[in-house]
Design a protein around this motif. Structure first.
Motif, PDB file in Angstrom:
ATOM      1  N   ALA A 151      39.252   6.441  39.586  1.00 43.56           N
ATOM      2  CA  ALA A 151      37.809   6.300  39.508  1.00 43.56           C
ATOM      3  C   ALA A 151      37.184   7.589  38.986  1.00 43.56           C
ATOM      4  O   ALA A 151      36.297   7.566  38.146  1.00 43.56           O
ATOM      5  CB  ALA A 151      37.241   5.940  40.876  1.00 43.56           C
ATOM      6  N   SER A 152      37.628   8.721  39.493  1.00 46.88           N
ATOM      7  CA  SER A 152      37.111   9.975  38.963  1.00 46.88           C
ATOM      8  C   SER A 152      38.257  10.886  38.568  1.00 46.88           C
ATOM      9  O   SER A 152      38.815  11.595  39.398  1.00 46.88           O
ATOM     10  CB  SER A 152      36.230  10.694  39.983  1.00 46.88           C
ATOM     11  OG  SER A 152      35.993  12.008  39.518  1.00 46.88           O
ATOM     12  N   PRO A 153      38.599  10.883  37.279  1.00 49.12           N
ATOM     13  CA  PRO A 153      39.698  11.742  36.827  1.00 49.12           C
ATOM     14  C   PRO A 153      39.406  13.209  37.106  1.00 49.12           C
ATOM     15  O   PRO A 153      40.320  13.977  37.392  1.00 49.12           O
ATOM     16  CB  PRO A 153      39.765  11.475  35.325  1.00 49.12           C
ATOM     17  CG  PRO A 153      39.111  10.157  35.145  1.00 49.12           C
ATOM     18  CD  PRO A 153      38.074  10.039  36.201  1.00 49.12           C
ATOM     19  N   LEU A 154      38.154  13.593  37.072  1.00 51.18           N
ATOM     20  CA  LEU A 154      37.812  14.995  37.291  1.00 51.18           C
ATOM     21  C   LEU A 154      38.145  15.409  38.725  1.00 51.18           C
ATOM     22  O   LEU A 154      38.813  16.406  38.970  1.00 51.18           O
ATOM     23  CB  LEU A 154      36.328  15.230  37.002  1.00 51.18           C
ATOM     24  CG  LEU A 154      35.874  16.656  37.302  1.00 51.18           C
ATOM     25  CD1 LEU A 154      36.484  17.621  36.295  1.00 51.18           C
ATOM     26  CD2 LEU A 154      34.359  16.766  37.289  1.00 51.18           C
ATOM     27  N   LEU A 155      37.662  14.615  39.697  1.00 54.65           N
ATOM     28  CA  LEU A 155      37.978  14.929  41.092  1.00 54.65           C
ATOM     29  C   LEU A 155      39.477  14.908  41.306  1.00 54.65           C
ATOM     30  O   LEU A 155      40.024  15.678  42.085  1.00 54.65           O
ATOM     31  CB  LEU A 155      37.318  13.920  42.035  1.00 54.65           C
ATOM     32  CG  LEU A 155      35.806  13.977  42.159  1.00 54.65           C
ATOM     33  CD1 LEU A 155      35.350  13.069  43.296  1.00 54.65           C
ATOM     34  CD2 LEU A 155      35.333  15.396  42.390  1.00 54.65           C
ATOM     35  N   ASN A 156      40.127  14.019  40.593  1.00 60.31           N
ATOM     36  CA  ASN A 156      41.566  13.914  40.729  1.00 60.31           C
ATOM     37  C   ASN A 156      42.250  15.195  40.275  1.00 60.31           C
ATOM     38  O   ASN A 156      43.153  15.699  40.936  1.00 60.31           O
ATOM     39  CB  ASN A 156      42.043  12.733  39.881  1.00 60.31           C
ATOM     40  CG  ASN A 156      43.296  12.122  40.431  1.00 60.31           C
ATOM     41  OD1 ASN A 156      43.546  12.219  41.633  1.00 60.31           O
ATOM     42  ND2 ASN A 156      44.091  11.525  39.575  1.00 60.31           N
ATOM     43  N   GLY A 223      41.908  11.433  48.313  1.00 61.39           N
ATOM     44  CA  GLY A 223      41.715  10.230  49.115  1.00 61.39           C
ATOM     45  C   GLY A 223      40.511   9.415  48.682  1.00 61.39           C
ATOM     46  O   GLY A 223      40.592   8.190  48.544  1.00 61.39           O
ATOM     47  N   VAL A 224      39.398  10.098  48.446  1.00 55.67           N
ATOM     48  CA  VAL A 224      38.191   9.386  48.012  1.00 55.67           C
ATOM     49  C   VAL A 224      38.497   8.605  46.748  1.00 55.67           C
ATOM     50  O   VAL A 224      38.107   7.438  46.579  1.00 55.67           O
ATOM     51  CB  VAL A 224      37.058  10.401  47.751  1.00 55.67           C
ATOM     52  CG1 VAL A 224      35.897   9.732  47.056  1.00 55.67           C
ATOM     53  CG2 VAL A 224      36.620  11.029  49.043  1.00 55.67           C
ATOM     54  N   ASN A 225      39.228   9.265  45.883  1.00 53.83           N
ATOM     55  CA  ASN A 225      39.587   8.651  44.619  1.00 53.83           C
ATOM     56  C   ASN A 225      40.493   7.441  44.794  1.00 53.83           C
ATOM     57  O   ASN A 225      40.293   6.399  44.179  1.00 53.83           O
ATOM     58  CB  ASN A 225      40.349   9.692  43.802  1.00 53.83           C
ATOM     59  CG  ASN A 225      39.629   9.993  42.529  1.00 53.83           C
ATOM     60  OD1 ASN A 225      38.978   9.119  41.978  1.00 53.83           O
ATOM     61  ND2 ASN A 225      39.743  11.207  42.073  1.00 53.83           N
ATOM     62  N   TYR A 226      41.510   7.598  45.626  1.00 54.49           N
ATOM     63  CA  TYR A 226      42.450   6.486  45.819  1.00 54.49           C
ATOM     64  C   TYR A 226      41.704   5.282  46.382  1.00 54.49           C
ATOM     65  O   TYR A 226      41.890   4.150  45.937  1.00 54.49           O
ATOM     66  CB  TYR A 226      43.596   6.865  46.771  1.00 54.49           C
ATOM     67  CG  TYR A 226      44.352   8.126  46.407  1.00 54.49           C
ATOM     68  CD1 TYR A 226      44.435   8.564  45.086  1.00 54.49           C
ATOM     69  CD2 TYR A 226      44.984   8.878  47.381  1.00 54.49           C
ATOM     70  CE1 TYR A 226      45.112   9.727  44.764  1.00 54.49           C
ATOM     71  CE2 TYR A 226      45.674  10.047  47.067  1.00 54.49           C
ATOM     72  CZ  TYR A 226      45.729  10.469  45.750  1.00 54.49           C
ATOM     73  OH  TYR A 226      46.396  11.620  45.442  1.00 54.49           O
ATOM     74  N   ILE A 227      40.868   5.549  47.385  1.00 56.43           N
ATOM     75  CA  ILE A 227      40.166   4.439  48.035  1.00 56.43           C
ATOM     76  C   ILE A 227      39.245   3.746  47.041  1.00 56.43           C
ATOM     77  O   ILE A 227      39.259   2.519  46.894  1.00 56.43           O
ATOM     78  CB  ILE A 227      39.370   4.959  49.246  1.00 56.43           C
ATOM     79  CG1 ILE A 227      40.331   5.476  50.320  1.00 56.43           C
ATOM     80  CG2 ILE A 227      38.473   3.860  49.805  1.00 56.43           C
ATOM     81  CD1 ILE A 227      39.645   6.237  51.430  1.00 56.43           C
TER      82      ILE A 227
END
Ligand code: HEM
Ligand SMILES: [Cu+2]
Ligand SMILES: [Cu+2]
Lengths: 618, 380
Positions: A151-156, A223-227
């Motif tokens: 969802a967010s490659p940047l946060l990832n 985690g936020v991203n995975y969810i």
């Protein structure tokens, strides 16, 4: 299987994706590709989930080697306490104390404890959390739910770099003149709060905390991203009940992490306050270093509650991804649907929920009110039920299968064996009355190394061998993989099984030597045996590492898109997956992930529409 | 030089490994992948059967070899009253988990073997079976319930504090880096109050408040000596970091927490001498003792007090001897112990009583703890 596919000729999957796929115009924008234009954006500050997965994996392997080497040093101390370690002086410097007369080199006890502490911290957090969940959640979530990326490659990307930063800080702490933190991976105060109590509790502890805080940031961003990705970016037709169990496991793991890791940070912050600001959250009535401290009214037990509120869920954060991987790998190579898919999902959910209400089973002998322990005993032994259900389901998955033996499926079978062995000893420990005797003995060490340490490594190995072709377009060498498996399973049992006997005899864990007590000094031979087994197992892991890196460049090439004949979406992507994962449309999903051996077909990919009149439960 | 040799060996090792790998890949090319996979299936399947047998036999044999270290079996039988119920709980748990262990491991590896891929065979399509699922959820649940009930029964028997009418001996153990300090209440049967601010190394190791007369007969012996068959309540405290009061032979373990006294109540049932007799029957104790070559191992056996909570670099060395003796010997021993106050404090500069000879004796406080809390009170 061996025939080369001409890339211009479309295979059945490509046609299906073309026909039924969903056109999100991804490749028309090309903005998705622009951050992959240079070496740096491709390999270092990459925002592609597949590259980030590899970064997590290779960093995790680096830490695994460091952590394992540390364990070898302290195992030498335990197995051969009277042999000289002078030869380690060039590496460990002042931590090896030389006897001026005999030339005998002994490991400094404070450094023994530093090694044990670092070993635990590194393996639990850096290897089995980041290296396992970080790697496979990143790699598989977008590929298996049918998304272009997270969802967010940047946060990832930030998630990886915070992990990296955490590693840098922890690594730096190894070189402090006072040594790294040495109070155990659980970092109980007052030992961890008072620099007077242990040389590692000075700067070492500060860096340990800083490192873990960065680490938690990494876990939360990931985690936020995975969810979000699992909830929002599933492709058309991919209902929750059609998700492969890997995704269920990663998804629930991320939720547990999100709910529990912040509590660890709060616990650690309070330690920092006690250390730096003169507060007394954890400290009371302490006389140390010839001085009575001003702190009164705090309780060290409060920390233990905060720590284990993370700590217990953490062990499931480690094991759930491994369980997901094993479920998937077993099913693919047994050519059978995973047995009791829904039961598997429900037991993941039950374990996740229960993992939040069992934490005080680590504290039965901490001085908490014994009445409270009654509840924790009950919840703890309830959690054994969904765990047992999972084991039975894995075994039933093998039943009636047509099992293809390779490194991946072997490690999955090994995982189940280890999880049984280690899970059963949990039933002893979860009964508080037995824990009176077993707490903080080698029985606990045996329990958690088998059920979590080695088992999670097995899950990770299964995943690596299985998805290696997806990551690198080549295979790892099978022969070496099998040697790696048989050696490691036999060796790991050789290391940890005897520790049960040590524990029953009452030998406490975290002892630098055993000969100070007559009661604990009967096991010289066994300790030597364990140390030798540990060295052998380490050598086998070197074999794995060589195989891993050699195969990146020289491994057997993957010539078909779906070498394992698996049903899930990642195997419908091109052999060399580019950014955005699918070249044209995103595939849509027509069925659940486990149609193996159905109606006489060896397997039916998730993208194949149901045939007319086909029965389906999902 | 040695580094170079080691390095070269590693390189050599790596090369060998890579070559082994290559050979098999070449073989695969020659024979064809399917043929090779087929062979691998046969071979690996039989390995898994062999592994299962070797593994389970090793479990049984090693268990038999170490049977004398099992809880509640052989020489290491518990030496306390509650210990035997813990030991039998252990055996019951071992029985049930043992059954599950053997069944599941055998099924796992046997199925892996039996259902290895074979040419022309097809896997069955079995996705779930609700009856089976119910059965294997239900059975563990029942067994677990049985174990929980048994366990909690023991737990709630062992852990509660003494009742108001119970007769017991109170002793105190204080952990500090890196030793235990023991304290007995003396003839008045009551431990005097303490304040951590009054601790003075070498003079007042426990911070006893000498204005409390209950402290005046307390003595600080070097070993834990207790009479057999009498209930003991150990008051466990710590001066600095966490420790754990651990008596392996008595199945006693409890954290020592600074600022919060904890308790463990137990009744020793075997004197040191009786335990030695028990050990003397086992060959592994009929060897010369490392402590004294004149004697056999069982003759030099002693109970020990250890620390079981990581407390710093000397954690492994916090040993005290424990002696369980008959009532007469205990009383005899008591009579040789002299009060720490009388021996070391009275009449010195640390004795508060001198200046205040006319003032009333300090008010008698019921419990041993409160003064520390009172001392802390002004801070809040
Ligand atoms: C079958 C269910 C399980 C039960 C009933 C159980 C019970 C327990 C108990 C009561 C303890 C505390 C022992 C002590 O310190 O005295 C413990 C320790 C531990 N368990 Fe488990 N456990 C189970 C499964 C697991 C699993 C699946 C994992 C990890 C994947 C795990 C990881 C650990 C770890 C890491 C520790 C030790 C932490 C430490 O003190 O350093 N356990 N377990
Ligand atoms: Cu736990
Ligand atoms: Cu200790």
């Amino acid at each position: 299987m061996a025939t080369t596919v001409n890339p211009t000729i479309k295979d059945k999957d490509d046609l299906l994706i073309e026909d039924l796929g969903y056109d999100d115009h991804f490749h028309e924008h090309h903005d998705g590709d622009k951050y992959q234009s240079s070496f740096i954006t491709t390999y270092i500050f990459s925002q592609d989930h597949k590259m980030i997965a590899k970064q997590f994996l290779i960093t995790g392997m680096f830490w695994a080697i460091i952590g394992a080497l540390m364990s070898l040093v302290f195992r030498l101390q335990l197995g051969f306490p009277d042999d000289s370690l002078a030869w380690l002086k060039p590496v460990l410097g002042k931590w090896i104390q030389l006897n001026a007369e005999t030339g005998m080199g002994t490991l400094a006890p404070e450094f023994y404890y530093a090694l044990v502490t670092m070993h635990g911290t590194i393996i639990v957090f850096f290897v089995l959390t980041a290296g396992l969940s970080g790697t496979f959640s990143n790699l598989l979530i977008p590929l298996q739910v049918g998304a272009r990326d997270m969802a967010s490659p940047l946060l990832n990307m930030l998630s990886y770099w915070f992990f990296f930063l955490a590693g840098v800080v922890m690594f730096a702490s190894l070189f402090l003149s006072t040594g790294p933190f040495a109070g155990g991976w659980t970092a109980y105060p007052p030992l961890s709060a008072l620099p007077q109590a242990s040389s590692g509790s000075g700067a070492g502890m500060t860096l340990w905390v800083v490192s873990l805080v960065f680490f938690v940031v990494s876990v939360l961003l990931g985690g936020v991203n995975y969810i979000t990705t699992v909830l929002n970016l599933r492709t058309k037709g991919m209902s929750m009940w059609r998700l492969p169990l890997t995704i269920w496991a990663f998804f629930i793991t991320a939720i547990i992490g999100l709910l529990s890791f912040p509590v660890l940070v709060s616990g650690l912050l309070l330690i920092m306050f006690d250390r730096g600001l003169g507060t007394s959250f954890y400290l009371s009535e302490i006389f140390i270093g010839g001085q009575a401290l001003d702190h009164v009214g705090g309780s060290p037990i409060l920390y233990q509650h905060l720590f284990w509120f993370l700590g217990h869920p953490e062990v499931y954060i480690i094991i759930l991804p491994a369980m997901g991987i094993v479920s998937e790998v077993l099913s693919v190579h047994a050519r059978k649907p995973i047995f009791g898919y829904k039961a598997m999902v429900f037991s993941i959910l039950a374990i996740a929920f229960l993992s939040f209400i069992v934490w005080a089973h680590h504290m039965f002998m901490s001085g908490v009110n014994p009445f409270i322990s009654n509840f924790f005993v009950v919840f703890t032994l309830i959690i054994a039920v969904p765990s047992a259900v999972k084991v039975f389901n894995w075994i039933a998955t093998l039943y009636g299968g047509n099992i293809r033996f390779n490194s991946a499926s072997l490690f999955s079978i090994g995982f189940v064996s280890l999880f049984i062995s280690g899970g059963l000893t949990g039933i002893f420990l979860g009964n508080s009355a037995l824990d009176i005797q077993l707490h903080d003995t080698y029985f606990v060490v045996a329990h958690f190394h088998i059920v979590m340490g080695v088992a999670a490594f097995f899950g990770m190995f299964a995943g690596i061998y299985h998805w290696y072709p997806k990551m690198f377009g080549r295979f790892m060498n099978e022969t070496l993989g099998r040697i790696h498996f048989w050696g490691t399973i036999a060796g790991s049992y050789a290391i940890f099984w005897p520790m049960h006997y040590l524990g029953m005899a009452g030998v406490p864990r975290r002892y630098y030597r055993f000969d100070t007590f007559d009661s604990f000094s009967h096991f010289t031979d066994m300790n030597q045996f364990i140390t030798i087994a540990a060295i052998v197992v380490f050598a086998l892991q070197v074999l794995f590492v060589i195989n891993f890196f050699y195969s990146i460049w020289y491994g057997k090439k993957m010539t078909v898109k779906n070498p394992w004949q698996a049903t899930t979406l990642e195997w419908t992507t091109p052999i060399n997956v580019g950014h955005g994962n699918w070249e044209g449309n995103i595939p849509t999903v027509q069925r659940w992930a486990y149609d193996y051996g159905k109606d006489g077909h060896d397997f039916i990919s998730q993208i194949e529409p149901l045939k007319e009149g086909e029965q389906t439960a999902h | 030089m040695t580094a170079l040799v080691v390095f070269l060996c590693l390189i050599l090792f790596a090369i060998i490994i890579v070559q082994i790998g290559k050979v098999t890949e070449l073989a695969a090319k020659i024979r064809g992948e399917e043929e090779v996979q087929d062979m691998a299936n046969r071979r690996q399947a039989s390995y898994s059967l062999i592994f299962m047998i070797v593994f389970l036999v090793a479990c049984v044999v090693s268990g038999a070899y170490y049977k004398n270290y099992m809880l509640g079996y052989g020489p290491h039988e518990s030496a306390s009253e509650h210990g035997s119920s813990i030991d039998s709980l252990f055996s019951i748990t071992l029985f049930f988990t043992g059954i599950v262990f053997f069944i599941t491991q055998i099924l796992l590896f046997y199925f892996a073997y039996k259902f290895r891929a074979q040419k022309g065979r097809k896997a069955a399509y079995i996705s779930h079976n609700n009856t089976l699922e119910l059965v294997w959820t239900g059975i563990p649940a029942i067994v677990m319930a049985y174990l929980v009930i048994g366990g909690l029964d023991v737990w709630n028997e062992v852990m509660p504090d003494v009742g108001p009418d119970d007769e017991f001996i109170e002793v105190e153990a204080t952990g500090f880096q890196f030793a235990w300090q023991l304290r007995y209440p003396g003839p008045d049967g009551q431990l005097g109050t303490r304040d951590f601010r009054m601790i003075k190394e070498g003079v007042n190791p426990l911070g006893q408040d000498w204005s409390d007369v209950k402290n005046h007969d307390d003595f600080l012996p070097n070993e834990l000596v207790l009479p057999v068959n009498q209930k003991v309540r150990v008051r466990i405290t710590s001066r600095d970091v966490l420790h754990n009061f651990y008596l392996p032979h008595f199945r006693v373990k409890m954290d020592a927490v600074p600022g919060m006294p904890t308790y463990f109540i137990f009744t020793p049932t075997k004197t040191t001498e009786e335990y030695r007799q028990q050990l003397s029957k086992y060959p592994e104790y009929q060897v010369p003792s490392p402590a004294d070559s004149e004697k056999q191992m069982w003759e030099t056996f002693e109970y020990e007090l250890a620390c079981a909570e990581l407390c710093g670099k000397g954690h492994y060395s916090m040993k005290k001897l424990v002696r369980i003796v008959s009532q007469e010997e205990y009383e005899q021993w008591l009579s040789t112990q002299s009060s720490y106050y009388l021996g070391n404090i009275k009449g010195t500069e640390y004795d508060p009583i001198q200046e205040a000879t006319t003032s009333a004796p300090a008010p008698v406080v019921e419990e041993a703890t409160p003064v520390t809390e009172e001392a802390a009170a002004p801070e809040h």
